[in-house]
Design a protein around this motif. Structure first.
Motif, PDB file in Angstrom:
ATOM      1  N   ALA A   1     -10.426 -23.275  10.206  1.00 35.28           N
ATOM      2  CA  ALA A   1     -11.030 -21.958   9.986  1.00 35.28           C
ATOM      3  C   ALA A   1     -12.051 -22.018   8.855  1.00 35.28           C
ATOM      4  O   ALA A   1     -13.103 -21.382   8.903  1.00 35.28           O
ATOM      5  N   ASP A   2     -11.717 -22.787   7.799  1.00 30.63           N
ATOM      6  CA  ASP A   2     -12.678 -23.136   6.744  1.00 30.63           C
ATOM      7  C   ASP A   2     -13.406 -21.922   6.169  1.00 30.63           C
ATOM      8  O   ASP A   2     -14.626 -21.914   6.063  1.00 30.63           O
ATOM      9  N   GLU A   3     -12.652 -20.904   5.809  1.00 27.24           N
ATOM     10  CA  GLU A   3     -13.239 -19.725   5.175  1.00 27.24           C
ATOM     11  C   GLU A   3     -12.416 -19.378   3.931  1.00 27.24           C
ATOM     12  O   GLU A   3     -11.636 -18.425   3.930  1.00 27.24           O
TER      13      GLU A   3
ATOM     14  N   LEU B   1      -7.032 -14.771   5.854  1.00 31.02           N
ATOM     15  CA  LEU B   1      -6.750 -15.082   7.244  1.00 31.02           C
ATOM     16  C   LEU B   1      -5.270 -14.861   7.530  1.00 31.02           C
ATOM     17  O   LEU B   1      -4.447 -14.780   6.610  1.00 31.02           O
TER      18      LEU B   1
ATOM     19  N   PHE C   1      -6.930 -16.301  12.475  1.00 30.24           N
ATOM     20  CA  PHE C   1      -8.039 -15.357  12.620  1.00 30.24           C
ATOM     21  C   PHE C   1      -8.173 -14.548  11.337  1.00 30.24           C
ATOM     22  O   PHE C   1      -7.269 -14.554  10.480  1.00 30.24           O
ATOM     23  N   ALA C   2      -9.289 -13.847  11.207  1.00 34.05           N
ATOM     24  CA  ALA C   2      -9.528 -13.038  10.015  1.00 34.05           C
ATOM     25  C   ALA C   2      -8.511 -11.909   9.936  1.00 34.05           C
ATOM     26  O   ALA C   2      -8.268 -11.195  10.905  1.00 34.05           O
TER      27      ALA C   2
ATOM     28  N   GLY D   1      -7.851 -20.351   1.313  1.00 38.93           N
ATOM     29  CA  GLY D   1      -7.611 -21.612   2.003  1.00 38.93           C
ATOM     30  C   GLY D   1      -6.182 -22.107   1.912  1.00 38.93           C
ATOM     31  O   GLY D   1      -5.858 -23.159   2.465  1.00 38.93           O
TER      32      GLY D   1
ATOM     33  N   MET E   1     -18.390 -13.662   9.895  1.00 35.56           N
ATOM     34  CA  MET E   1     -16.971 -13.426  10.187  1.00 35.56           C
ATOM     35  C   MET E   1     -16.330 -14.715  10.678  1.00 35.56           C
ATOM     36  O   MET E   1     -16.951 -15.498  11.403  1.00 35.56           O
ATOM     37  N   THR E   2     -15.078 -14.936  10.278  1.00 29.79           N
ATOM     38  CA  THR E   2     -14.380 -16.160  10.635  1.00 29.79           C
ATOM     39  C   THR E   2     -14.170 -16.261  12.139  1.00 29.79           C
ATOM     40  O   THR E   2     -13.675 -15.326  12.775  1.00 29.79           O
ATOM     41  N   ALA E   3     -14.541 -17.408  12.720  1.00 30.78           N
ATOM     42  CA  ALA E   3     -14.246 -17.651  14.134  1.00 30.78           C
ATOM     43  C   ALA E   3     -12.775 -18.018  14.260  1.00 30.78           C
ATOM     44  O   ALA E   3     -12.263 -18.831  13.481  1.00 30.78           O
TER      45      ALA E   3
ATOM     46  N   GLU F   1     -13.015 -17.898   1.271  1.00 34.93           N
ATOM     47  CA  GLU F   1     -13.241 -16.590   0.660  1.00 34.93           C
ATOM     48  C   GLU F   1     -12.713 -15.439   1.510  1.00 34.93           C
ATOM     49  O   GLU F   1     -12.777 -14.278   1.106  1.00 34.93           O
ATOM     50  N   THR F   2     -12.204 -15.745   2.688  1.00 40.98           N
ATOM     51  CA  THR F   2     -11.725 -14.713   3.607  1.00 40.98           C
ATOM     52  C   THR F   2     -10.215 -14.799   3.749  1.00 40.98           C
ATOM     53  O   THR F   2      -9.654 -15.886   3.873  1.00 40.98           O
TER      54      THR F   2
END
Length: 289
Positions: A92-94, A99, A122-123, A52, A1-3, A96-97
């Motif tokens: 955040a560098d996610e 945000l 945040f996610a 992103g 999970m994204t921090a 695929e998620t």
């Protein structure tokens, strides 16, 4: 999970940003005397980040600046805020998620005249059920005429402020009625907006939404929706629409930065007409922005 990522924008007494610092989002950073906490005196934006990419960033920043003017806040340096949002998204560098970036600007601690600002990434909550299955909506009286933005500008209709108690109360009322969301209607019977969404209706082959002159927020996702359907040859229109028109529309959607779009399947307990072809096409287009 994204921090989660939190950047604090420190200002001086002129309202200029003097530093942008990454801090621990799990620790306290805002004073209990900050007017955002004691009075809801501030503004915000919610920027979706998909793959992103910060979505509709320039329209969000333009609306951010407009809200600041309406609240007599110092003019935000949009170059600094843009850089902070993009930096937080990169941290955040996610990719695929999905945000969300909450962009907050307040009047600061009472009596100091020094603004407070931060960007929190945040996610995003999951909106899959609403996107794929649609939402049930109730209409609620907003308690104002549709011309309130002109007659009473001090009510700040059309500004995206932190004063969200009424919007949250409306959503709780919707839940009590077995619905998922709300469409506000003026006392003179004009469709306005949702607590955190814009209304789009397909009426006689034209995509219609309420104009900002009637005190609704200028929709960033709604604007992208209109741009996409126009590019494919559809007609769009900004105009007032009555509740009867909404009830008789060929399809209705609510648009917002997190959920993107969701088809209204039920309005005040009555099943609504659907356009099952357009919703997934537009959702894919919006997520790919």
């Amino acid at each position: 999970m994204t921090a989660p990522v939190l950047l604090l924008l420190t200002h001086d007494a002129t309202g200029a940003v003097v530093s942008v610092d990454q801090v621990d989002p799990a620790k306290p950073h805002v004073s209990v005397a900050d007017l955002s906490a004691t009075r809801g005196d501030g503004i915000f934006e919610s920027v979706g980040i998909v793959g992103g990419r910060a979505q509709a960033l320039e329209p969000h920043l333009e609306r951010f600046a407009r809200s600041a003017r309406m609240l007599d806040l110092p003019a935000p340096d949009l170059d600094v805020w843009r850089s902070a949002i993009l930096r937080a998204a990169d941290l955040a560098d996610e990719p695929e998620t999905e945000l969300l970036a909450k962009v907050i600007f307040t009047r600061g601690v009472e009596g100091t005249g020094v603004p407070t600002g931060w960007v929190h990434v945040f996610a995003s909550p999951s909106y899959r059920a609403a996107r794929e299955g649609g939402i049930r909506v109730v209409t609620l009286d907003r308690g104002y005429r549709s011309d309130v933005a002109d007659t009473s500008p001090w009510l700040l209709q059309g500004a995206k402020t932190l004063s969200y108690a009424i919007n949250m109360a409306a959503l709780r009322e919707a839940a009590r009625r077995g619905a998922d969301d709300v469409v506000f209607v003026s006392t003179d019977g004009i469709v306005l907006e949702g607590p955190n969404s814009n209304v789009i209706a397909l009426i006689d082959g034209v995509y219609v939404t309420t104009p900002v002159e009637l005190g609704v927020l200028k929709g960033t996702t709604q604007g992208a929706f209109f741009a996409d359907v126009e590019a494919r040859g559809a007609k769009v229109e900004y105009r007032s629409m009555t509740l009867a028109e909404l009830q008789g529309a060929s399809a209705v959607w609510l648009s917002s930065s997190g959920r993107q779009i969701a088809a209204v399947t039920e309005l005040d307990g009555v099943p609504m007409a659907q356009d099952p072809a357009i919703t997934p096409v537009e959702l894919a287009a919006l997520l790919a922005r």
